[in-house]
Design a protein around this motif. Structure first.
Motif, mmCIF file in Angstrom:
data_model
loop_
_atom_site.group_PDB
_atom_site.id
_atom_site.type_symbol
_atom_site.label_atom_id
_atom_site.label_comp_id
_atom_site.label_asym_id
_atom_site.label_seq_id
_atom_site.Cartn_x
_atom_site.Cartn_y
_atom_site.Cartn_z
ATOM 1 N N ALA A 144 -13.234 57.392 82.238
ATOM 2 C CA ALA A 144 -13.301 58.301 81.248
ATOM 3 C C ALA A 144 -14.109 57.762 79.873
ATOM 4 O O ALA A 144 -14.766 58.287 79.255
ATOM 5 N N LYS A 147 -17.422 58.073 79.787
ATOM 6 C CA LYS A 147 -17.591 59.478 79.773
ATOM 7 C C LYS A 147 -17.822 60.470 80.881
ATOM 8 O O LYS A 147 -18.770 61.587 81.006
ATOM 9 N N LYS A 148 -17.215 60.211 81.922
ATOM 10 C CA LYS A 148 -17.246 60.842 83.160
ATOM 11 C C LYS A 148 -16.234 62.066 82.988
ATOM 12 O O LYS A 148 -15.142 61.598 83.229
ATOM 13 N N PRO A 149 -16.502 63.431 83.141
ATOM 14 C CA PRO A 149 -15.451 64.395 83.172
ATOM 15 C C PRO A 149 -14.834 64.368 84.104
ATOM 16 O O PRO A 149 -13.499 64.696 84.062
ATOM 17 N N TRP A 150 -15.184 64.029 85.159
ATOM 18 C CA TRP A 150 -14.106 63.938 86.506
ATOM 19 C C TRP A 150 -13.188 62.830 86.508
ATOM 20 O O TRP A 150 -12.279 62.702 87.279
ATOM 21 N N TRP A 186 -11.180 62.353 84.327
ATOM 22 C CA TRP A 186 -9.580 62.910 84.137
ATOM 23 C C TRP A 186 -8.913 63.486 85.271
ATOM 24 O O TRP A 186 -7.883 63.503 85.482
ATOM 25 N N ASN A 238 -8.269 67.637 79.031
ATOM 26 C CA ASN A 238 -9.188 66.908 78.655
ATOM 27 C C ASN A 238 -10.431 67.058 79.748
ATOM 28 O O ASN A 238 -11.630 66.976 79.382
ATOM 29 N N HIS A 239 -10.067 67.132 81.213
ATOM 30 C CA HIS A 239 -11.156 67.296 81.911
ATOM 31 C C HIS A 239 -11.957 68.566 81.699
ATOM 32 O O HIS A 239 -13.000 68.745 81.874
ATOM 33 N N TRP A 282 -13.925 68.217 78.480
ATOM 34 C CA TRP A 282 -15.203 67.395 78.540
ATOM 35 C C TRP A 282 -16.262 68.090 79.595
ATOM 36 O O TRP A 282 -17.353 68.047 79.296
ATOM 37 N N GLN A 283 -15.748 68.853 80.574
ATOM 38 C CA GLN A 283 -16.650 69.583 81.296
ATOM 39 C C GLN A 283 -17.408 70.728 80.674
ATOM 40 O O GLN A 283 -18.724 70.992 80.710
ATOM 41 N N ASP A 308 -18.134 70.526 77.425
ATOM 42 C CA ASP A 308 -18.847 69.958 76.472
ATOM 43 C C ASP A 308 -20.070 69.379 77.143
ATOM 44 O O ASP A 308 -21.176 69.443 76.637
ATOM 45 N N ALA A 309 -19.826 68.862 78.475
ATOM 46 C CA ALA A 309 -21.052 68.282 79.351
ATOM 47 C C ALA A 309 -22.109 69.650 79.414
ATOM 48 O O ALA A 309 -23.060 69.554 79.308
#
Length: 86
Positions: free
Chosen positions: A25, A28-31, A33, A69-70, A73-74, A76-77
């Motif tokens: 995390a 900054k890896k969405p996975w 989470w 959070n996942h 973040w996904q 946002d990515a």
């Protein structure tokens, strides 16, 4: 009930999985989470095996945060990906 040696093993496995998820995390890896979310199933098994039912509530709360959070973040990515021009 678990054998005392099993408690030690559980402690190390739970710590390793949790820290791994947090490390990625931080990268900054969405996975990442999803690693934390998956760890909640380990915590659930631990809670049931050790009759520590308060951990079940913890699993739900932490699992909800990890999933939220996942997804954020996904999203946002995907939003920061360059759009293909038509």
């Amino acid at each position: 009930r678990l054998h005392p040696v099993s408690y030690q093993l559980w402690s190390w496995v739970l710590m390793a999985v949790g820290v791994t998820g947090l490390y990625f995390a931080g990268q900054k890896k969405p996975w990442a989470w999803l690693v934390g979310l998956g760890a909640q199933f380990l915590w659930l098994a631990y809670a049931l095996a050790t009759d520590q039912y308060g951990f079940i509530v913890s699993c739900v709360v932490y699992g909800s945060v990890y999933l939220k959070n996942h997804l954020a973040w996904q999203r946002d990515a995907k939003a920061s990906e360059p759009h293909a021009e038509a």
